[in-house]
Design a protein around this motif. Structure first.
Motif, PDB file in Angstrom:
ATOM      1  N   GLU A 228      53.489 -31.583 -27.404  1.00 39.04           N
ATOM      2  CA  GLU A 228      52.605 -32.791 -27.918  1.00 39.04           C
ATOM      3  C   GLU A 228      51.602 -33.100 -26.733  1.00 39.04           C
ATOM      4  OE1 GLU A 228      55.843 -36.178 -26.297  1.00 39.04           O
ATOM      5  OE2 GLU A 228      55.647 -35.725 -28.587  1.00 39.04           O
ATOM      6  N   GLY A 229      50.581 -34.057 -27.072  1.00 39.02           N
ATOM      7  CA  GLY A 229      49.847 -34.634 -26.091  1.00 39.02           C
ATOM      8  C   GLY A 229      48.826 -33.498 -25.531  1.00 39.02           C
ATOM      9  N   ARG A 230      48.532 -33.645 -24.223  1.00 43.59           N
ATOM     10  CA  ARG A 230      47.751 -32.911 -23.805  1.00 43.59           C
ATOM     11  C   ARG A 230      48.473 -31.272 -23.673  1.00 43.59           C
ATOM     12  NH1 ARG A 230      42.994 -31.383 -23.654  1.00 43.59           N
ATOM     13  NH2 ARG A 230      42.093 -30.587 -21.738  1.00 43.59           N
ATOM     14  N   ALA A 231      49.508 -31.111 -23.689  1.00 40.03           N
ATOM     15  CA  ALA A 231      50.164 -29.826 -23.597  1.00 40.03           C
ATOM     16  C   ALA A 231      49.980 -28.875 -24.934  1.00 40.03           C
ATOM     17  CB  ALA A 231      51.591 -30.062 -23.419  1.00 40.03           C
ATOM     18  N   LEU A 232      49.999 -29.809 -26.054  1.00 39.13           N
ATOM     19  CA  LEU A 232      49.465 -29.171 -27.271  1.00 39.13           C
ATOM     20  C   LEU A 232      48.334 -29.001 -27.370  1.00 39.13           C
ATOM     21  CD1 LEU A 232      50.307 -28.546 -30.230  1.00 39.13           C
ATOM     22  CD2 LEU A 232      50.179 -30.993 -31.058  1.00 39.13           C
ATOM     23  N   GLU A 233      47.421 -29.732 -26.975  1.00 38.25           N
ATOM     24  CA  GLU A 233      45.887 -29.767 -26.879  1.00 38.25           C
ATOM     25  C   GLU A 233      45.511 -28.239 -26.180  1.00 38.25           C
ATOM     26  OE1 GLU A 233      43.835 -32.806 -25.447  1.00 38.25           O
ATOM     27  OE2 GLU A 233      44.711 -34.450 -26.697  1.00 38.25           O
ATOM     28  N   HIS A 234      46.223 -28.078 -25.024  1.00 36.92           N
ATOM     29  CA  HIS A 234      45.834 -26.720 -24.421  1.00 36.92           C
ATOM     30  C   HIS A 234      46.453 -25.787 -25.028  1.00 36.92           C
ATOM     31  CE1 HIS A 234      44.409 -28.127 -20.554  1.00 36.92           C
ATOM     32  NE2 HIS A 234      45.557 -29.009 -20.166  1.00 36.92           N
ATOM     33  N   ALA A 235      47.651 -25.637 -25.870  1.00 38.13           N
ATOM     34  CA  ALA A 235      48.067 -24.496 -26.562  1.00 38.13           C
ATOM     35  C   ALA A 235      47.003 -24.335 -27.820  1.00 38.13           C
ATOM     36  CB  ALA A 235      49.554 -24.963 -26.992  1.00 38.13           C
ATOM     37  N   LEU A 236      46.702 -25.468 -28.457  1.00 37.19           N
ATOM     38  CA  LEU A 236      45.737 -25.106 -29.474  1.00 37.19           C
ATOM     39  C   LEU A 236      44.262 -24.677 -29.053  1.00 37.19           C
ATOM     40  CD1 LEU A 236      46.428 -28.427 -31.550  1.00 37.19           C
ATOM     41  CD2 LEU A 236      46.957 -26.226 -32.309  1.00 37.19           C
ATOM     42  N   GLU A 237      43.970 -25.099 -27.809  1.00 40.14           N
ATOM     43  CA  GLU A 237      42.738 -24.030 -27.137  1.00 40.14           C
ATOM     44  C   GLU A 237      43.018 -22.862 -27.175  1.00 40.14           C
ATOM     45  OE1 GLU A 237      42.040 -26.615 -23.766  1.00 40.14           O
ATOM     46  OE2 GLU A 237      41.566 -28.300 -24.793  1.00 40.14           O
ATOM     47  N   TRP A 238      44.170 -22.540 -26.515  1.00 37.10           N
ATOM     48  CA  TRP A 238      44.542 -21.264 -26.473  1.00 37.10           C
ATOM     49  C   TRP A 238      44.325 -20.124 -27.779  1.00 37.10           C
ATOM     50  CZ3 TRP A 238      48.406 -17.952 -28.339  1.00 37.10           C
ATOM     51  CH2 TRP A 238      48.562 -16.782 -27.809  1.00 37.10           C
ATOM     52  N   ALA A 239      45.189 -20.978 -28.556  1.00 33.62           N
ATOM     53  CA  ALA A 239      45.056 -20.356 -30.100  1.00 33.62           C
ATOM     54  C   ALA A 239      43.869 -20.020 -30.406  1.00 33.62           C
ATOM     55  CB  ALA A 239      45.983 -21.241 -30.883  1.00 33.62           C
ATOM     56  N   HIS A 240      42.972 -21.039 -30.624  1.00 29.74           N
ATOM     57  CA  HIS A 240      41.642 -20.900 -31.030  1.00 29.74           C
ATOM     58  C   HIS A 240      40.806 -19.717 -30.278  1.00 29.74           C
ATOM     59  CE1 HIS A 240      40.970 -24.025 -34.064  1.00 29.74           C
ATOM     60  NE2 HIS A 240      41.622 -24.779 -33.343  1.00 29.74           N
ATOM     61  N   GLN A 241      40.992 -19.626 -28.982  1.00 27.60           N
ATOM     62  CA  GLN A 241      40.416 -18.752 -28.272  1.00 27.60           C
ATOM     63  C   GLN A 241      40.927 -17.334 -28.510  1.00 27.60           C
ATOM     64  OE1 GLN A 241      40.812 -19.422 -24.079  1.00 27.60           O
ATOM     65  NE2 GLN A 241      39.643 -21.435 -24.205  1.00 27.60           N
ATOM     66  N   THR A 242      42.197 -17.297 -29.107  1.00 24.00           N
ATOM     67  CA  THR A 242      42.801 -15.950 -29.297  1.00 24.00           C
ATOM     68  C   THR A 242      42.345 -15.514 -30.536  1.00 24.00           C
ATOM     69  OG1 THR A 242      44.678 -16.359 -27.936  1.00 24.00           O
ATOM     70  CG2 THR A 242      44.956 -14.776 -29.642  1.00 24.00           C
ATOM     71  N   MET A 243      42.452 -16.464 -31.677  1.00 24.55           N
ATOM     72  CA  MET A 243      41.887 -16.277 -32.898  1.00 24.55           C
ATOM     73  C   MET A 243      40.584 -15.831 -33.117  1.00 24.55           C
ATOM     74  SD  MET A 243      42.338 -18.752 -36.456  1.00 24.55           S
ATOM     75  CE  MET A 243      41.287 -19.735 -35.780  1.00 24.55           C
ATOM     76  N   ARG A 244      39.725 -16.222 -32.440  1.00 28.58           N
ATOM     77  CA  ARG A 244      38.314 -16.077 -32.138  1.00 28.58           C
ATOM     78  C   ARG A 244      38.156 -14.376 -32.053  1.00 28.58           C
ATOM     79  NH1 ARG A 244      37.173 -21.439 -30.403  1.00 28.58           N
ATOM     80  NH2 ARG A 244      37.417 -20.449 -28.223  1.00 28.58           N
ATOM     81  N   GLY A 245      38.991 -13.963 -31.406  1.00 28.90           N
ATOM     82  CA  GLY A 245      39.072 -12.372 -30.834  1.00 28.90           C
ATOM     83  C   GLY A 245      39.606 -11.685 -31.826  1.00 28.90           C
ATOM     84  N   LEU A 246      40.122 -12.151 -32.929  1.00 25.61           N
ATOM     85  CA  LEU A 246      41.016 -11.315 -33.738  1.00 25.61           C
ATOM     86  C   LEU A 246      39.940 -10.722 -34.911  1.00 25.61           C
ATOM     87  CD1 LEU A 246      44.340 -13.170 -34.058  1.00 25.61           C
ATOM     88  CD2 LEU A 246      43.968 -11.038 -32.742  1.00 25.61           C
TER      89      LEU A 246
END
Length: 292
Positions: free
Chosen positions: A100-118
């Motif tokens: 939750e909070g900032r930790a979730l935001e960081h994880a979502l940022e990583w997920a978006h970066q990864t998804m953009r490369g798929l």
């Protein structure tokens, strides 16, 4: 641990249990419990921990073991956080919490970066089944409109059940496809229940299952799932670029998690048959459509 410290911790544990018990009793003043629970000390003693009254009167001073604390939390219908608070008060390791909070935001940022490369259709999902992003191949495969009015439907439950979105009607175009769609619905509901058993009294969990109620799927909630027999592939009518017509294709789904937590995760969709590989290639997927 010395006797004084252990006695102090026991008082804290009993204080936490009693506060929760009385909180549950207060709710009963407005509406009776569906199972006629009364949340009395005697009932807790009888249903969850036979030595509870001995602790209250001082005949026992031993802090209950971890499983007993979990049993008490279960009886008290604790939320995930309440259960962990009880475990911590008793000196035990809590269950791993969702990000939750900032930790979730960081994880979502990583997920978006990864998804953009798929190069495959993909979407990002949180533990509440909210969809936090989809890529362009996903939109094209499932014909998801860009209309902002659909933003409120960004939840996996809606994507599966809402007939205003293309996914449900295109996944139930004949008897066989409807039965497959229904089997996946039943399996998905039961998988959610198993995965989040400890959170079933949490507000987000209750809200999620209210979404199911919106689609009148009560019969699915009580049906037994058939994980062993379920074909993990799914079928949908997809648009063939050559003709512009809709044709059935089969696909499957794999999940990529961000770090050591199950969520947020990226759901990636892969082709299964020749027709699907043709559609996926038209979406820009690799020519051989092999997931690497």
């Amino acid at each position: 641990m010395d006797i004084h410290t252990e006695n102090s911790r026991l008082k804290i544990v009993l204080g936490e249990i009693e506060a929760l018990r009385m909180k549950r009793q207060h709710v009963l003043a407005d509406q009776p419990h569906p199972s006629l629970k009364r949340f009395t000390q005697q009932e807790l003693n009888d249903e969850a921990f036979p030595s509870y009254k001995n602790l209250l009167v001082g005949r026992s001073r031993r802090i209950p073991d971890r499983q007993t604390i979990i049993n008490i939390a279960e009886y008290l219908e604790c939320t995930f956080d309440e259960r962990n608070d009880l475990l911590l008060a008793a000196g035990y390791l809590p269950f791993q919490t969702e990000l939750e909070g900032r930790a979730l935001e960081h994880a979502l940022e990583w997920a978006h970066q990864t998804m953009r490369g798929l190069p495959f259709p993909a979407m990002i999902i949180t533990h509440t089944q909210d969809i936090k992003g989809v890529n362009e191949p996903f939109r094209r495969l499932f014909d998801i409109p860009l209309d902002r009015s659909y933003d409120g439907l960004m939840n996996r439950v809606d994507f599966h059940f809402n007939s205003d979105l293309p996914i449900r009607p295109r996944s139930t175009f004949d008897k066989a496809s409807f039965e497959q769609w229904e089997a996946h619905a039943i399996n998905g509901i039961h998988a959610l229940k198993r995965e989040h058993m400890l959170s079933r009294y949490d507000a987000w969990y209750q809200k999620l299952f209210q979404r199911f109620q919106k689609y009148n799927v009560d019969e699915y909630m009580n049906m037994q799932d058939a994980v062993e027999r379920l074909d993990q592939t799914q079928t949908i009518l997809a648009r063939m670029e050559s003709s512009g017509e809709l044709a059935p294709i089969r696909y499957r789904q794999v999940s990529i998690s961000a770090g050591s937590r199950a969520y947020p995760q990226i759901a990636v969709f892969l082709p299964v048959d020749a027709a699907a590989r043709t559609v996926f290639e038209n979406l820009g997927c690799p020519i051989n459509c092999e997931f690497v």
